[in-house]
Write an enzyme that holds these catalytic residues in place. Structure first.
Site, PDB file in Angstrom:
ATOM      1  N   ARG A  76       0.840  -1.207   0.000  1.00 36.10           N
ATOM      2  CA  ARG A  76       0.000   0.000   0.000  1.00 36.10           C
ATOM      3  C   ARG A  76       0.876   1.260   0.000  1.00 36.10           C
ATOM      4  NH1 ARG A  76      -4.520  -1.874   4.469  1.00 36.10           N
ATOM      5  NH2 ARG A  76      -5.946  -2.904   3.018  1.00 36.10           N
ATOM      6  N   ASN A 130       6.931 -11.762   6.122  1.00 38.55           N
ATOM      7  CA  ASN A 130       5.676 -11.016   6.209  1.00 38.55           C
ATOM      8  C   ASN A 130       4.812 -11.620   7.313  1.00 38.55           C
ATOM      9  OD1 ASN A 130       3.381  -9.491   5.795  1.00 38.55           O
ATOM     10  ND2 ASN A 130       2.761 -10.573   3.932  1.00 38.55           N
ATOM     11  N   ARG A 135       4.869  -5.952  13.821  1.00 40.39           N
ATOM     12  CA  ARG A 135       4.667  -4.612  14.385  1.00 40.39           C
ATOM     13  C   ARG A 135       4.791  -4.583  15.912  1.00 40.39           C
ATOM     14  NH1 ARG A 135      -1.853  -3.469  13.504  1.00 40.39           N
ATOM     15  NH2 ARG A 135      -2.645  -5.404  14.424  1.00 40.39           N
ATOM     16  N   ASP A 153      -4.276   1.672   6.440  1.00 37.42           N
ATOM     17  CA  ASP A 153      -5.404   2.160   5.637  1.00 37.42           C
ATOM     18  C   ASP A 153      -6.312   3.083   6.452  1.00 37.42           C
ATOM     19  OD1 ASP A 153      -6.565   0.384   7.372  1.00 37.42           O
ATOM     20  OD2 ASP A 153      -7.442  -0.926   5.848  1.00 37.42           O
ATOM     21  N   ASP A 246      -3.851  -8.482  17.838  1.00 33.96           N
ATOM     22  CA  ASP A 246      -4.524  -7.481  18.677  1.00 33.96           C
ATOM     23  C   ASP A 246      -5.334  -8.129  19.791  1.00 33.96           C
ATOM     24  OD1 ASP A 246      -6.258  -8.561  16.822  1.00 33.96           O
ATOM     25  OD2 ASP A 246      -7.060  -6.648  16.124  1.00 33.96           O
TER      26      ASP A 246
END
EC number: 2.4.1.223
Length: 330
Positions: A76, A130, A135, A153, A246
Site C-alpha cells: 500500500r 511477512n 509490528r 489504511d 490485537d
C-alpha cells in the site's frame, strides 16, 4: 674611607630592594590573575555539566510528553505516503516507524527523503518475513512511553489523536483506542468474537465491549516487551492465522493489570481509505476472518487456562464538540 665607600654603595642596595619589591608585586599580580582564571574554569565545566544534564533529561521529558507512531504496511505504498504526510502534522508526535512487510522489495524511503525536509523523522524497518506480529517487536528506536499504532489504511484526525493521547496520559496502563470489540460466551461454553451486533453480554441497559483493537490505539511501549515474553503458543497462533495479534495484546494487558484491557474513545473523524488504494485488501474482507477471530479467542483461553477479558461500558468523547459533524466511517 671605608665608611665613605660603604655609604656610596647604599643607593645601589636601595635600588635592588625596589626592583625586588616590584618583581614580587608583579608575581603577586600574576598569581592573582591566574587564580581568578582558575576559579572561572569550574564555572565553565559546571555550565557544560548543566547543558549535559539538560540533554540527558530531555529524552525522559519527551518520553512523557510525546509518542511514537508504528505503522505496519504491505502493498500500500500509495496510501502509506499519504498517511505519512498527514501524520507529520500531529502534535506531540516524536517519531514514525514504518514496518515494511514487502519482503525483498525496496521501500519508498528514498522518495520520502527526497521530498523533505520533514518535521518528524520516519524510519523504515524492512522485514525478513511477512508476519502480522512484526509490528509488535521491541524497536530500539522507540524512545517514548506511549506508542500509537495505526493500520496502513486508517486516517485519524489530529484532533482525535491529541484527545486520545491526553486520555492515555491519564490511563497509561490500558489500551486507548477508537475501535471496540467484544467476546460473547455461548450456551456451549464456546466464545464468539464480534462487535456491537452481538447480544449484550450482561444485565443492564446499553452495550459493552471487552477489547480495543490496537490498529487505531495508544498503548504503553512496555507491552511490546511483555508481548515477546508470552508463551510460544501465542506467537505460533498469530503466525498460523496471520491474525489475532490485537486480541492477544488485549489478553496480555488485562492479565497484567487486572482491569479491562482498554478504553473506547469515540472518534470525531476517522476514515478507512482502503477503497482508495490499488494495493492489498485488508484481512477483514476474507470470508474466514471472523471465524478465525473466534478461533483465536478460544485458543488463547486454552493457552492461558481461562478467560481474562473484562467487559466495560465506558466511552469517552470530547466535551462540547458538535456531534452532527461526525465523519467516522469505520
Amino acid at each position: 674611607m671605608m665608611r665613605g665607600c660603604h655609604i656610596c654603595k647604599l643607593p645601589g642596595r636601595v635600588m635592588g630592594i625596589r626592583v625586588l619589591r616590584f618583581s614580587l608585586v608583579v608575581i603577586l599580580v600574576l598569581l592573582l590573575v591566574a587564580g581568578a582564571l582558575t576559579n572561572l574554569l569550574p564555572n565553565i565545566k559546571e555550565d557544560k555539566m548543566l547543558t549535559l544534564r539538560r540533554e540527558i533529561k530531555s529524552p525522559s521529558k519527551s518520553a512523557l510528553d510525546s509518542f511514537t507512531l508504528i505503522m505496519q504496511t504491505y502493498n500500500r505504498t500509495d496510501l502509506l505516503l499519504r498517511l505519512l504526510n498527514h501524520y507529520q502534522a500531529v502534535p506531540s508526535l516524536h517519531k514514525v516507524i514504518v514496518v515494511w512487510n514487502n519482503v525483498g522489495e525496496k521501500g519508498p524511503e528514498e522518495l520520502w527523503n527526497s521530498l523533505g525536509p520533514h518535521p518528524i523523522p520516519v524510519i523504515f524497518k524492512p522485514q525478513t518475513a511477512n508476519k502480522m506480529r512484526n509490528r509488535l517487536q521491541v524497536f530500539p528506536e522507540v524512545e517514548t512511553n506511549a506508542v500509537l499504532m495505526v493500520d496502513d489504511d486508517t486516517l485519524i484526525s489530529a484532533q482525535d489523536l491529541v484527545f486520545a493521547f491526553s486520555i492515555w496520559q491519564q490511563f497509561p496502563d490500558q489500551i486507548i483506542g477508537f475501535v471496540p470489540r467484544k467476546h460473547v460466551s455461548t450456551s456451549s461454553g464456546i466464545y464468539s468474537y464480534g462487535g456491537f451486533e452481538l447480544q449484550t453480554p450482561g444485565p443492564g441497559n446499553g452495550d459493552q465491549y471487552s477489547m480495543v483493537l490496537i490498529g487505531a490505539s495508544f498503548f504503553n511501549s512496555k507491552y511490546l516487551e511483555l508481548f515477546q515474553k508470552q508463551p510460544a503458543a501465542v506467537h505460533a497462533l498469530i503466525d498460523e492465522t496471520q491474525n489475532c495479534d490485537d486480541i492477544a495484546m488485549n489478553f496480555l494487558v488485562t492479565r497484567h493489570t487486572g482491569k479491562p484491557s482498554g478504553i473506547f474513545v469515540k472518534p470525531i473523524n476517522m476514515v478507512n481509505l482502503e477503497k482508495e488504494t490499488n494495493g492489498y485488501s485488508g484481512m477483514w474482507h476474507r470470508a474466514e476472518h471472523f471465524l478465525q477471530r473466534s478461533y483465536c479467542i478460544n485458543k488463547l483461553v486454552n493457552i492461558y487456562d481461562g478467560m481474562p477479558l473484562k467487559y466495560s461500558n465506558i466511552m469517552i468523547s470530547q466535551f462540547g464538540f458538535p456531534y452532527a459533524n461526525h465523519k467516522s466511517k469505520m
